[in-house]
Design a protein around this motif. Structure first.
Motif, PDB file in Angstrom:
ATOM      1  N   ALA A  93       0.034  -4.011  -9.045  1.00 54.13           N
ATOM      2  CA  ALA A  93      -0.983  -3.522  -9.981  1.00 54.13           C
ATOM      3  C   ALA A  93      -0.585  -2.179 -10.581  1.00 54.13           C
ATOM      4  CB  ALA A  93      -2.327  -3.418  -9.271  1.00 54.13           C
ATOM      5  N   GLU A  94       0.080  -1.322  -9.805  1.00 53.98           N
ATOM      6  CA  GLU A  94       0.479   0.002 -10.289  1.00 53.98           C
ATOM      7  C   GLU A  94       1.692  -0.054 -11.215  1.00 53.98           C
ATOM      8  OE1 GLU A  94      -0.681   3.053  -9.873  1.00 53.98           O
ATOM      9  OE2 GLU A  94      -2.238   2.812  -8.350  1.00 53.98           O
ATOM     10  N   VAL A 138       0.838  -1.199   0.000  1.00 52.45           N
ATOM     11  CA  VAL A 138       0.000   0.000   0.000  1.00 52.45           C
ATOM     12  C   VAL A 138       0.876   1.253   0.000  1.00 52.45           C
ATOM     13  CG1 VAL A 138      -1.750   1.296   1.280  1.00 52.45           C
ATOM     14  CG2 VAL A 138      -1.880  -1.209   1.158  1.00 52.45           C
ATOM     15  N   LEU A 139       1.887   1.275   0.838  1.00 50.11           N
ATOM     16  CA  LEU A 139       2.821   2.401   0.873  1.00 50.11           C
ATOM     17  C   LEU A 139       3.560   2.533  -0.454  1.00 50.11           C
ATOM     18  CD1 LEU A 139       4.157   4.650   2.507  1.00 50.11           C
ATOM     19  CD2 LEU A 139       5.765   2.944   3.401  1.00 50.11           C
ATOM     20  N   GLN A 140       3.932   1.403  -1.023  1.00 50.71           N
ATOM     21  CA  GLN A 140       4.632   1.406  -2.304  1.00 50.71           C
ATOM     22  C   GLN A 140       3.731   1.923  -3.426  1.00 50.71           C
ATOM     23  OE1 GLN A 140       6.000  -2.526  -3.520  1.00 50.71           O
ATOM     24  NE2 GLN A 140       8.095  -1.743  -3.621  1.00 50.71           N
ATOM     25  N   ALA A 141       2.466   1.562  -3.391  1.00 50.59           N
ATOM     26  CA  ALA A 141       1.534   2.064  -4.404  1.00 50.59           C
ATOM     27  C   ALA A 141       1.410   3.580  -4.312  1.00 50.59           C
ATOM     28  CB  ALA A 141       0.169   1.398  -4.232  1.00 50.59           C
ATOM     29  N   GLU A 142       1.381   4.116  -3.086  1.00 50.35           N
ATOM     30  CA  GLU A 142       1.359   5.566  -2.926  1.00 50.35           C
ATOM     31  C   GLU A 142       2.646   6.184  -3.480  1.00 50.35           C
ATOM     32  OE1 GLU A 142       1.407   9.044   0.505  1.00 50.35           O
ATOM     33  OE2 GLU A 142       0.998   6.968   1.100  1.00 50.35           O
ATOM     34  N   GLN A 143       3.770   5.533  -3.215  1.00 53.19           N
ATOM     35  CA  GLN A 143       5.051   6.011  -3.753  1.00 53.19           C
ATOM     36  C   GLN A 143       4.997   6.105  -5.278  1.00 53.19           C
ATOM     37  OE1 GLN A 143       8.217   3.143  -3.956  1.00 53.19           O
ATOM     38  NE2 GLN A 143       9.762   4.624  -3.279  1.00 53.19           N
TER      39      GLN A 143
END
Length: 341
Positions: free
Chosen positions: A305-306, A220-225
Motif C-alpha cells: 500500500a505504501e 509492517v516493518l517494510q512499511a515503517e522503512q
C-alpha cells in the motif's frame, strides 16, 4: 494506479524438465518475456544480477536488447552489486542502454547479497580496505562515483594531442543521458539504510528480505522503512518525488498446473533466520492461493500500500509461457480487486 513489474533472477538449469537449460536460453527468454509482458500491460521488466552462478550476471547487453525491441515497458535491475563494478565504465554502459531505450532505464544498485564464492569482488579486481572486509563501504563509494559520472562530472584532463578535437575544459564520461540520475534505486535491507538512501537522492527498492527483525510481520516493518525513507527525503530537500518498490511472490491458482506447483506450500508465513552466518534477517512470505483469497490477503499488506511499484518475482526456469500466465493472472484476476488497477 500502482505500477506492476516483474523481477527475474534469470536462473537456468541443465534439466530435461526445464525449458531454460543454458545461459543463452535464459537471455533470449528474458527478452521474450519482457516483450510479451509489455503487450499484456506489465509496467516493468527487472532482473537480479548474481555472479559465479547460473543466473543473469551481465545486465547491460540484456537491457539494451530489451530496450531496442520494446517501446513502453520500464527496464532495470534489482540489484547490481556495486562491489563488482568499475563505476565510470558502468556509467558508460548505463547511459548507452538508457539511450537505446529512450529513457526507460530504472537501475537498482546496492551492496549486494550473500555470494556464491568467498569475496567474489576480489576476483573482479576490487579490493576493499582492511577496515572494510565485506566491501560495504567500497560499494557505497563506487556508487557515489557512478552517480557523479552520470550527472555529468568533468574530471579528466584532455590530451594535448587528441585523436579528435575536444570541446575544451575537463572531460567526463560519454554519452550522457537526461534524467538518468533520478532513475537510480538503492536496494535497502534496513530502515537505517533506507534513510541513507534518501540522503543520497536515490529511489528505494525493498525486497522480501530485511536484514533486521523487530518481531512484527515483514510488511509492517517494510512499511515503517518506507515511511522513514520518505521523511528523510523531505528532510534532504530533494527537488523531485522519489519512487519506492517492494517485491513479492504472488501466484494466483487458476489451473490444475498452478495447483500442482503452488498448493500446499509451506512458505505462507514470514521466517526469521540468518544471512552471512551472523546477520539476523526476516524473510517475507509468499502468496499462493485462489484469486479472491489473494485479494483479501494482499489488501492487508501495508508495504504494498505504501509503495508505488510492485515487483512480482517470477519462476524463470518454468519458461516464458508459464510466467506470462502468472503475470496475466495477477493483472486480470488480482490487481483490480486490490485497487492496483
Amino acid at each position: 494506479m500502482k505500477r506492476i513489474a516483474f523481477l527475474s533472477f534469470g536462473h537456468w538449469q541443465d534439466s530435461p524438465y526445464s525449458p531454460v537449460r543454458t545461459g543463452g536460453d535464459a537471455l533470449r527468454q528474458s527478452i521474450e518475456l519482457a516483450q510479451t509482458a509489455e503487450e499484456i500491460g506489465v509496467d516493468g521488466a527487472f532482473f537480479r544480477v548474481h555472479h559465479f552462478a547460473r543466473q543473469l550476471g551481465s545486465p547491460f547487453p540484456l537491457l539494451a536488447a530489451i530496450g531496442a525491441t520494446t517501446t513502453r515497458i520500464e527496464i532495470g535491475t534489482g540489484v547490481i552489486d556495486m562491489r563488482y563494478e568499475n563505476p565510470r565504465h558502468m556509467a558508460e554502459d548505463a547511459a548507452a542502454a538508457d539511450l537505446i531505450a529512450a529513457g526507460r532505464l530504472q537501475l537498482g544498485v546496492s551492496r549486494g547479497s550473500p555470494e556464491q564464492v568467498v569475496d567474489g569482488f576480489r576476483h573482479f579486481g576490487h579490493v576493499p580496505e582492511p577496515d572494510d572486509p565485506d566491501g560495504a563501504r567500497m560499494a557505497r563509494e563506487a556508487t557515489a562515483r557512478f552517480l557523479t559520472a552520470i550527472d555529468g562530472e568533468r574530471f579528466a584532463e584532455p590530451s594535448p594531442h587528441p585523436m579528435f578535437p575536444n570541446p575544451g575544459g575537463l572531460l567526463g564520461v560519454e554519452p550522457q543521458t537526461p534524467g538518468l540520475r533520478r532513475r537510480i534505486w538503492w536496494g535497502a535491507g534496513s530502515r537505517r539504510t533506507a534513510e541513507w538512501t534518501a540522503a543520497q537522492g536515490m529511489n528505494l527498492m525493498s525486497s522480501t528480505l530485511l536484514t533486521e527483525d523487530t518481531g512484527v510481520p515483514l510488511h509492517v516493518l517494510q512499511a515503517e522503512q518506507i515511511r522513514r525513507f520518505r521523511a528523510a527525503w523531505r528532510e534532504a530537500g530533494w527537488a523531485w518525488e522519489p519512487r519506492v518498490s517492494v517485491s513479492r511472490s504472488i501466484m494466483p491458482i487458476t489451473t490444475d498446473l498452478d495447483r500442482r506447483l503452488w498448493a500446499n506450500r509451506n512458505d505462507s508465513q514470514d521466517t526469521v533466520g540468518f544471512i552471512d552466518d551472523h546477520t539476523v534477517a526476516r524473510f517475507g512470505r509468499s502468496y499462493a492461493d485462489e484469486p479472491d483469497r489473494l485479494v483479501e490477503q494482499l489488501a492487508d499488506d501495508e508495504a504494498i500500500a505504501e509503495a508505488d511499484t510492485l515487483m512480482l518475482t517470477v519462476p524463470s526456469t518454468l519458461g516464458v509461457e508459464y510466467n506470462v500466465h502468472l503475470l496475466r493472472g495477477v493483472l486480470e484476476d488480482v490487481a483490480p480487486g486490490v485497487g492496483w488497477r
